[in-house]
Every structure is written in C-alpha cells, then in structure tokens.
Design an enzyme around this catalytic site. Structure first.
Site, PDB file in Angstrom:
ATOM      1  CE1 TYR A 152      -3.225  -2.981   0.802  1.00 41.49           C
ATOM      2  CE2 TYR A 152      -4.574  -1.004   0.816  1.00 41.49           C
ATOM      3  CZ  TYR A 152      -4.462  -2.380   0.732  1.00 41.49           C
ATOM      4  OH  TYR A 152      -5.595  -3.140   0.573  1.00 41.49           O
ATOM      5  CE  LYS A 204       2.768 -18.432  -0.535  1.00 39.91           C
ATOM      6  NZ  LYS A 204       1.855 -19.603  -0.493  1.00 39.91           N
ATOM      7  CG  ASP A 237      -1.201 -20.505   0.804  1.00 43.74           C
ATOM      8  OD1 ASP A 237      -0.643 -20.328   1.919  1.00 43.74           O
ATOM      9  OD2 ASP A 237      -0.668 -21.174  -0.107  1.00 43.74           O
ATOM     10  CG  ASP A 261      -7.686  -5.307   1.487  1.00 45.02           C
ATOM     11  OD1 ASP A 261      -8.661  -4.782   2.041  1.00 45.02           O
ATOM     12  OD2 ASP A 261      -7.615  -5.500   0.257  1.00 45.02           O
ATOM     13  CG  ASP A 265     -13.196  -7.884   2.095  1.00 46.58           C
ATOM     14  OD1 ASP A 265     -13.097  -7.024   3.003  1.00 46.58           O
ATOM     15  OD2 ASP A 265     -13.584  -7.610   0.943  1.00 46.58           O
TER      16      ASP A 265
END
Ligand code: IPM
Ligand code: MN
Length: 366
Positions: A152, A204, A237, A261, A265
């Site tokens: 970002y 990750k 993941d 982010d 959701d």
C-alpha cells in the site's frame, strides 16, 4: 471487545468529559449508517456521563466531483486535532476507482500514521454464518493488520508505459520499525484479550523470502518478551483455509497490509457479512479513525434498508479507544441483544429499517 491502547485526552479529566469527534459521513449509504451510529453513541454517552461533540465534514465523491479536491489540507489539519474520526464510507460510482481511496481513506491513514488496522471477527448471537456447524463459540478472533506500509506504500512505477514492452513495478515496503510496532501492538492486545492468549503470524515466508523474513525475525524477537503469549505461524493461503475450516483455532492474527485486507473480507463473511463488520484505523498515540468496512453500497442509498450495525460496532470501538471502555462494551452488548431479533444482516432483509435497527440498539442500551 478490546481494542488495545486507549487514549484519554485532556478533556476526559474535566467535569463532563467531552470528546471532539470528526465525522465523515461520506458517500452512498455512509450518511444513513453514521446517523444511527451517532444516535447510539449519544445514548451511550448519556448513560456513561460523557459527551461527544460531533463535527461533520462533507468529504467524499460528491464534493470531489464538484471541487476536484478529494481532501483539502485545511480539513486534514482539523482532523489532526480531533480526538477521533468516525467515517461512514467513501466511494462514488462516477469517480474513477482509486482516486477517493488514495485521496481520502489511504491519505488519512498515512498522514495520521494510523499504523494498525484492527478488525474483530466475531459471530454474534443469532447471526447466520456460511460455515456449517460453526457458532459464536467458534468464531471470535481479531486481526491486527499493518496499515501504513507493504504494497500500500505506493512505491513503484511504469517503464515504457502503453507499449508492448511495458513494465509495471509495485514494491512492498517493510520497515523494521513499522513491522515491529505492529507486532508489538498485537502481542499487547493478545495479552489484554486474555482469551487463549495465542497470536498467529500470517505471512508467506516460503515465497516472500525478504519481506516476510523480516516479519518472522521481528515476530520471534518480540515474542521472547511475551512468554505468556503462545505463538503460531500460518502462510496466508493456509490461513484462508483454516479460517473456513477451523476458525476456533484463532485468537489473534497479525499480518501485513495486503494480506490483512484480503483475510479480513473473508473474516467479515464468516461473521455474517458486511452488515456487521467494523474496523479501526489506530494510531495509539494519536488520532484514530473508525469505520464500517463494507463500503458505500450506492444501490441502497436513501432507501433506509442498509444495516447500521457495522457502523454502530465501529462506534463502540471508538469509545473504547477514546478512553470509555465501559461504554464501548455496553454498545457491543446492546448489539448482541439486537442481532437475534433481525431476520438477516443483509440490506433489505433485516425485517426492520435502518433507523429501526438503530432504535433497537438504543433500547437495548437502557
Ligand atoms: C479496506 C478497503 C481499502 C483497503 C480500500 C478501499 C482502499 O478495502 O479498508 O479494507 O484496501 O484498505
Ligand atoms: Mn478491504
């Protein structure tokens, strides 16, 4: 809910504690949900013996279309002086994607150094979740998302733009200081929540061998200062997989901006959808901003059918951050009395109008 470090401005020490809150109702259904949030927070303030002094700013898509300016610097200056910011939603169908997000939401996050994005994922009583055989006892964790760095940060550029040889670069920025303060906040919060006292790092490390190597090392070093907090690690993941399959494994998750982010959701969906999902953009030593995370939902504008509970919950988080934790918890408790009475949390399907839901929460507060 526990939102971490609280801030008690000077006003809080005088006879009637008064908080200056800047309100940005914003676009679409933003003003409708903010109206209900203010109604509930005023009621909570009356009960708690303090006052909220609301100051509204007409920032958003409509103003941008009129003036060509997303966030005037005079407004930004006033926002810096508020005790907190209460935001409805930003997003207008006639404005090109990115302009308002960058120009308002991200600009405020960055300029005010709101380095934590805090998102509780909690299934309230009577709320439908798409996860089969999971209930409120399984879904109750909190995501601590880094909020000022990573992908970002806006670092990158084009080379040979518009040609077949075009190159686009977007670099993830991870500073030791930025990562460490986020991780430290997450450890403090996990300790304070006192639930299963487990903090999971979501990254990750098998692919992002520089950025998330830094995250992993910072995490391990800070962990040594919190022997009472158990630690865990999951790749992002797999994190998505476990959030669906075994959400009860999580107590607190700390992660970078982009992954945060995305997983929040997913988190919003398992807690019943955008109608209930709230978030706080925190600067523990400065000005924080609270918002429902669902967006402006323009197609429902003015119909009185949008669910205000996410905005109300964000308001509860704001009270806690302002230094009124009891009132903040009272708002959440009131919401938990109302959720079983709604047919659904989805816009238009609640069985009540937007303002009726606000009234139900006010009633439950009494
Ligand atoms: C959020 C939103 C924003 C983000 C967008 C609107 C820039 O999706 O608050 O999660 O990506 O942070
Ligand atoms: Mn998002």
């Amino acid at each position: 809910m526990t939102t971490g470090t609280t801030k008690r401005p000077a006003a809080a020490r005088t006879a009637t504690r008064t908080y200056q809150v800047a309100v940005i109702p914003g676009d679409g259904t933003g003003p409708e949900v903010i109206r209900e949030g203010r109604k509930v927070l005023d009621a909570a303030a009356g009960r708690g013996g303090f006052r909220v002094d609301w100051r509204a700013y007409d920032i958003g898509g409509a103003r941008y279309l009129k003036t060509g300016e997303a966030l005037p610097s005079a407004v930004l200056k006033e926002l810096r002086e508020a005790d907190a910011i209460y935001l409805g939603a930003i997003g207008h169908p006639d404005v090109k994607p990115g302009i308002l997000e960058q120009g308002i939401l991200l600009r405020i996050r960055f300029e005010l150094d709101q380095y934590i994005n805090l998102r509780p994922v909690k299934l309230y009583p009577g709320v439908w979740t798409p996860l089969k055989d999971k209930g409120p006892e399984h879904i109750d964790f909190i995501v601590v998302r880094e909020n000022t760095e990573g992908l970002y940060a806006g670092v990158g550029g084009f080379l040979r733009k518009g040609t077949p040889e075009e190159v686009a670069l977007q670099t993830s920025v991870n500073t030791r200081r930025g990562v460490e303060r986020c991780i430290r906040f997450a450890f403090d919060l996990t300790r304070k929540r006192g639930k299963s006292k487990k903090l999971t790092l979501c990254g990750k490390t098998n692919v992002l061998t520089y950025a998330h190597d830094l995250w992993q090392r910072a995490f391990n070093e800070v962990a040594a200062e919190y022997p009472d907090v158990r630690t865990d690690y999951t790749h992002v993941d797999a994190c998505c997989m476990w959030m669906v399959k075994n959400p009860e494994w999580f107590d607190a998750i700390v992660t970078d901006n982009m992954f945060g982010d995305i997983i929040t959701d997913l988190g919003a969906m398992i807690q019943g959808g955008m109608g209930i999902a709230a978030g706080g953009n925190l600067n523990p030593g400065g000005v924080s901003m609270f918002e429902p995370i669902g967006g402006s939902a323009p197609k429902y504008t003015g119909k009185g059918v949008i669910n205000p509970l996410a905005a109300i919950c964000a308001g509860g988080m704001m009270l806690e951050q302002l230094g009124e934790p009891q009132a903040g918890r009272a708002v959440e408790q009131a919401v938990m009395q109302v959720t079983p009475r709604l047919k659904s949390l989805a816009a238009g399907k609640m069985g009540f109008s937007t303002s009726e839901v606000g009234d139900l929460v006010v009633e439950a507060l009494r």
